[in-house]
Enzyme design. Structure first.
Site, PDB file in Angstrom:
ATOM      1  N   LYS A  45      -5.358   2.261  -3.010  1.00  0.00           N
ATOM      2  CA  LYS A  45      -5.581   2.002  -1.615  1.00  0.00           C
ATOM      3  C   LYS A  45      -5.736   3.301  -0.818  1.00  0.00           C
ATOM      4  O   LYS A  45      -6.210   3.292   0.307  1.00  0.00           O
ATOM      5  CB  LYS A  45      -4.379   1.239  -1.022  1.00  0.00           C
ATOM      6  CG  LYS A  45      -4.030  -0.023  -1.749  1.00  0.00           C
ATOM      7  CD  LYS A  45      -2.695  -0.588  -1.186  1.00  0.00           C
ATOM      8  CE  LYS A  45      -2.183  -1.682  -2.094  1.00  0.00           C
ATOM      9  NZ  LYS A  45      -0.809  -2.049  -1.767  1.00  0.00           N
ATOM     10  N   GLY A  46      -5.295   4.408  -1.416  1.00  0.00           N
ATOM     11  CA  GLY A  46      -5.188   5.665  -0.660  1.00  0.00           C
ATOM     12  C   GLY A  46      -6.473   6.152  -0.009  1.00  0.00           C
ATOM     13  O   GLY A  46      -6.435   6.755   1.058  1.00  0.00           O
ATOM     14  N   GLU A 101     -11.908   9.585  -3.552  1.00  0.00           N
ATOM     15  CA  GLU A 101     -10.469   9.523  -3.823  1.00  0.00           C
ATOM     16  C   GLU A 101      -9.726  10.294  -2.737  1.00  0.00           C
ATOM     17  O   GLU A 101     -10.274  11.228  -2.138  1.00  0.00           O
ATOM     18  CB  GLU A 101     -10.229  10.101  -5.235  1.00  0.00           C
ATOM     19  CG  GLU A 101      -8.801  10.207  -5.695  1.00  0.00           C
ATOM     20  CD  GLU A 101      -8.028   8.888  -5.796  1.00  0.00           C
ATOM     21  OE1 GLU A 101      -8.024   8.145  -4.800  1.00  0.00           O
ATOM     22  OE2 GLU A 101      -7.399   8.633  -6.832  1.00  0.00           O
ATOM     23  N   ASP A 102      -8.496   9.894  -2.484  1.00  0.00           N
ATOM     24  CA  ASP A 102      -7.714  10.571  -1.447  1.00  0.00           C
ATOM     25  C   ASP A 102      -7.291  11.976  -1.862  1.00  0.00           C
ATOM     26  O   ASP A 102      -7.482  12.940  -1.148  1.00  0.00           O
ATOM     27  CB  ASP A 102      -6.487   9.719  -1.042  1.00  0.00           C
ATOM     28  CG  ASP A 102      -5.640   9.264  -2.236  1.00  0.00           C
ATOM     29  OD1 ASP A 102      -5.977   9.589  -3.398  1.00  0.00           O
ATOM     30  OD2 ASP A 102      -4.638   8.560  -2.006  1.00  0.00           O
ATOM     31  N   ASP A 105      -4.235  15.559  -7.920  1.00  0.00           N
ATOM     32  CA  ASP A 105      -2.975  16.270  -8.114  1.00  0.00           C
ATOM     33  C   ASP A 105      -2.967  16.769  -9.568  1.00  0.00           C
ATOM     34  O   ASP A 105      -3.607  17.763  -9.866  1.00  0.00           O
ATOM     35  CB  ASP A 105      -1.876  15.234  -7.802  1.00  0.00           C
ATOM     36  CG  ASP A 105      -0.471  15.778  -7.798  1.00  0.00           C
ATOM     37  OD1 ASP A 105      -0.284  16.958  -7.511  1.00  0.00           O
ATOM     38  OD2 ASP A 105       0.470  15.001  -8.070  1.00  0.00           O
ATOM     39  N   LYS A 133      -4.784  19.473  -4.784  1.00  0.00           N
ATOM     40  CA  LYS A 133      -3.613  20.334  -5.041  1.00  0.00           C
ATOM     41  C   LYS A 133      -3.878  21.056  -6.357  1.00  0.00           C
ATOM     42  O   LYS A 133      -3.390  20.635  -7.415  1.00  0.00           O
ATOM     43  CB  LYS A 133      -2.353  19.471  -5.225  1.00  0.00           C
ATOM     44  CG  LYS A 133      -1.764  18.855  -3.987  1.00  0.00           C
ATOM     45  CD  LYS A 133      -0.459  18.151  -4.394  1.00  0.00           C
ATOM     46  CE  LYS A 133       0.074  17.257  -3.319  1.00  0.00           C
ATOM     47  NZ  LYS A 133       1.167  16.381  -3.816  1.00  0.00           N
ATOM     48  N   PHE A 154       4.475  16.992  -0.982  1.00  0.00           N
ATOM     49  CA  PHE A 154       4.119  15.571  -0.960  1.00  0.00           C
ATOM     50  C   PHE A 154       3.658  15.194   0.444  1.00  0.00           C
ATOM     51  O   PHE A 154       4.393  15.353   1.418  1.00  0.00           O
ATOM     52  CB  PHE A 154       5.293  14.692  -1.402  1.00  0.00           C
ATOM     53  CG  PHE A 154       4.836  13.305  -1.730  1.00  0.00           C
ATOM     54  CD1 PHE A 154       4.242  13.026  -2.956  1.00  0.00           C
ATOM     55  CD2 PHE A 154       4.935  12.282  -0.799  1.00  0.00           C
ATOM     56  CE1 PHE A 154       3.773  11.757  -3.253  1.00  0.00           C
ATOM     57  CE2 PHE A 154       4.470  11.006  -1.080  1.00  0.00           C
ATOM     58  CZ  PHE A 154       3.893  10.743  -2.315  1.00  0.00           C
ATOM     59  N   VAL A 155       2.423  14.709   0.532  1.00  0.00           N
ATOM     60  CA  VAL A 155       1.838  14.412   1.845  1.00  0.00           C
ATOM     61  C   VAL A 155       1.625  12.912   2.036  1.00  0.00           C
ATOM     62  O   VAL A 155       1.457  12.164   1.076  1.00  0.00           O
ATOM     63  CB  VAL A 155       0.512  15.184   2.063  1.00  0.00           C
ATOM     64  CG1 VAL A 155       0.772  16.678   2.173  1.00  0.00           C
ATOM     65  CG2 VAL A 155      -0.503  14.899   0.951  1.00  0.00           C
ATOM     66  N   ASP A 161       0.299   7.211   0.972  1.00  0.00           N
ATOM     67  CA  ASP A 161       1.583   6.537   1.210  1.00  0.00           C
ATOM     68  C   ASP A 161       2.735   7.207   0.478  1.00  0.00           C
ATOM     69  O   ASP A 161       2.543   7.998  -0.447  1.00  0.00           O
ATOM     70  CB  ASP A 161       1.507   5.090   0.703  1.00  0.00           C
ATOM     71  CG  ASP A 161       1.553   5.009  -0.823  1.00  0.00           C
ATOM     72  OD1 ASP A 161       0.793   5.744  -1.482  1.00  0.00           O
ATOM     73  OD2 ASP A 161       2.367   4.229  -1.359  1.00  0.00           O
ATOM     74  N   ARG A 167       0.653   4.900   5.593  1.00  0.00           N
ATOM     75  CA  ARG A 167      -0.805   4.978   5.433  1.00  0.00           C
ATOM     76  C   ARG A 167      -1.515   4.989   6.785  1.00  0.00           C
ATOM     77  O   ARG A 167      -2.630   5.491   6.901  1.00  0.00           O
ATOM     78  CB  ARG A 167      -1.325   3.773   4.634  1.00  0.00           C
ATOM     79  CG  ARG A 167      -0.859   3.724   3.185  1.00  0.00           C
ATOM     80  CD  ARG A 167      -1.676   2.680   2.428  1.00  0.00           C
ATOM     81  NE  ARG A 167      -1.060   2.278   1.181  1.00  0.00           N
ATOM     82  CZ  ARG A 167      -1.199   2.904   0.012  1.00  0.00           C
ATOM     83  NH1 ARG A 167      -1.915   4.004  -0.056  1.00  0.00           N
ATOM     84  NH2 ARG A 167      -0.618   2.445  -1.076  1.00  0.00           N
TER      85      ARG A 167
HETATM   86  P1  IMP Z   1      -2.924  12.552 -10.230  1.00  0.00           P
HETATM   87  O1  IMP Z   1      -3.229  11.582 -11.336  1.00  0.00           O
HETATM   88  O2  IMP Z   1      -1.640  13.324 -10.537  1.00  0.00           O
HETATM   89  O3  IMP Z   1      -4.053  13.491  -9.903  1.00  0.00           O
HETATM   90  O4  IMP Z   1      -2.521  11.722  -8.971  1.00  0.00           O
HETATM   91  C1  IMP Z   1      -3.433  11.167  -8.127  1.00  0.00           C
HETATM   92  C2  IMP Z   1      -2.832  10.042  -7.333  1.00  0.00           C
HETATM   93  O5  IMP Z   1      -1.461  10.272  -7.041  1.00  0.00           O
HETATM   94  C3  IMP Z   1      -3.515   9.926  -5.988  1.00  0.00           C
HETATM   95  O6  IMP Z   1      -4.555   9.007  -6.044  1.00  0.00           O
HETATM   96  C4  IMP Z   1      -2.393   9.468  -5.076  1.00  0.00           C
HETATM   97  O7  IMP Z   1      -2.334   8.069  -5.097  1.00  0.00           O
HETATM   98  C5  IMP Z   1      -1.149  10.010  -5.709  1.00  0.00           C
HETATM   99  N1  IMP Z   1      -0.673  11.252  -5.050  1.00  0.00           N
HETATM  100  C6  IMP Z   1      -0.700  12.512  -5.548  1.00  0.00           C
HETATM  101  N2  IMP Z   1      -0.165  13.398  -4.689  1.00  0.00           N
HETATM  102  C7  IMP Z   1       0.188  12.680  -3.607  1.00  0.00           C
HETATM  103  C8  IMP Z   1       0.781  13.039  -2.340  1.00  0.00           C
HETATM  104  O8  IMP Z   1       1.091  14.207  -2.025  1.00  0.00           O
HETATM  105  N3  IMP Z   1       0.974  12.011  -1.482  1.00  0.00           N
HETATM  106  C9  IMP Z   1       0.657  10.706  -1.763  1.00  0.00           C
HETATM  107  N4  IMP Z   1       0.108  10.352  -2.919  1.00  0.00           N
HETATM  108  C10 IMP Z   1      -0.127  11.319  -3.833  1.00  0.00           C
END
Ligand code: IMP
Length: 185
Positions: A45-46, A101-102, A105, A133, A154-155, A161, A167
């Site tokens: 949903k992000g 994508e939002d 990470d 990030k 963490f944002v 969310d 959100r």
């Molecule tokens: P990744 O698989 O570690 O790259 O994580 C990606 C997903 O983790 C994103 O689509 C977000 O839903 C969530 N996420 C990663 N960092 C944050 C943050 O700082 N705040 C909120 N959601 C996050």
């Protein structure tokens, strides 16, 4: 808004800064896809607020479809296990796809998703993320369009969310660590 504001340590990106960046990204995308039809794949949903703003800023013939995948559950760190909760409604075969994508990470979520989507034979596939990030990456993944590089904090807000909350904040803020430390996640 006031009770939610109490949980925000600081505002990282205010509404005007985000909106200016969305317009800048849309202009770049419009130039790169001139003469083509584009399909935005919004990751629920992000990315929903970002995708909606990007969509209306794009002066191109554009379709949008949605995919929901599991991410952190209620915690703040990814598990590496990605599950499709809702698949696209339409085939992307032969389409120019831009995954929206939002945040990226570790990169695990997006790399899994890109692998899955590329097996469906789109004409092309690129990735647009609002936030990156880079310090936290564990897989080799470089998004094609990045709004902002941010530090490892963490944002929340503008679609992002923590435990399904925040959100609706119009800005992106850093969540007070005691909020998630309290739950031990
Ligand atoms: P990744 O698989 O570690 O790259 O994580 C990606 C997903 O983790 C994103 O689509 C977000 O839903 C969530 N996420 C990663 N960092 C944050 C943050 O700082 N705040 C909120 N959601 C996050």
């Amino acid at each position: 808004m006031a009770p939610m504001m109490d949980d925000v340590a600081k505002v990282l990106l205010d509404e005007a800064t985000i909106q200016a960046k969305v317009r800048e990204l849309a202009a770049r995308i419009a130039e790169d896809y001139a003469g083509k039809e584009l399909t935005l794949v919004c990751i629920l949903k992000g990315a929903v607020l970002f995708a909606a703003d990007l969509l209306r800023a794009l002066p191109l013939p554009v379709e949008i479809d949605f995919m929901a995948i599991s991410s952190y559950g209620r915690g703040v760190r990814t598990s590496g296990v990605v599950r499709i909760l809702k698949d696209l409604d339409h085939s992307i075969e032969g389409k120019h796809v831009l995954v929206v994508e939002d945040i990226v990470d570790s990169g695990l979520t997006l790399s899994y998703l890109l692998e899955t989507l590329s097996s469906r034979q789109p004409a092309s596939m690129k990735v647009c993320v609002l936030l990156d990030k880079p310090e936290r990456r564990v897989v080799d993944l470089t998004p094609d369009y990045v709004g902002f590089e941010i530090p490892d904090e963490f944002v929340i807000g503008y679609g992002l969310d923590y435990a399904e909350k925040y959100r609706n904040l119009p800005f992106i803020g850093v969540l007070k660590p005691e909020i998630y430390a309290a739950t031990g996640e």
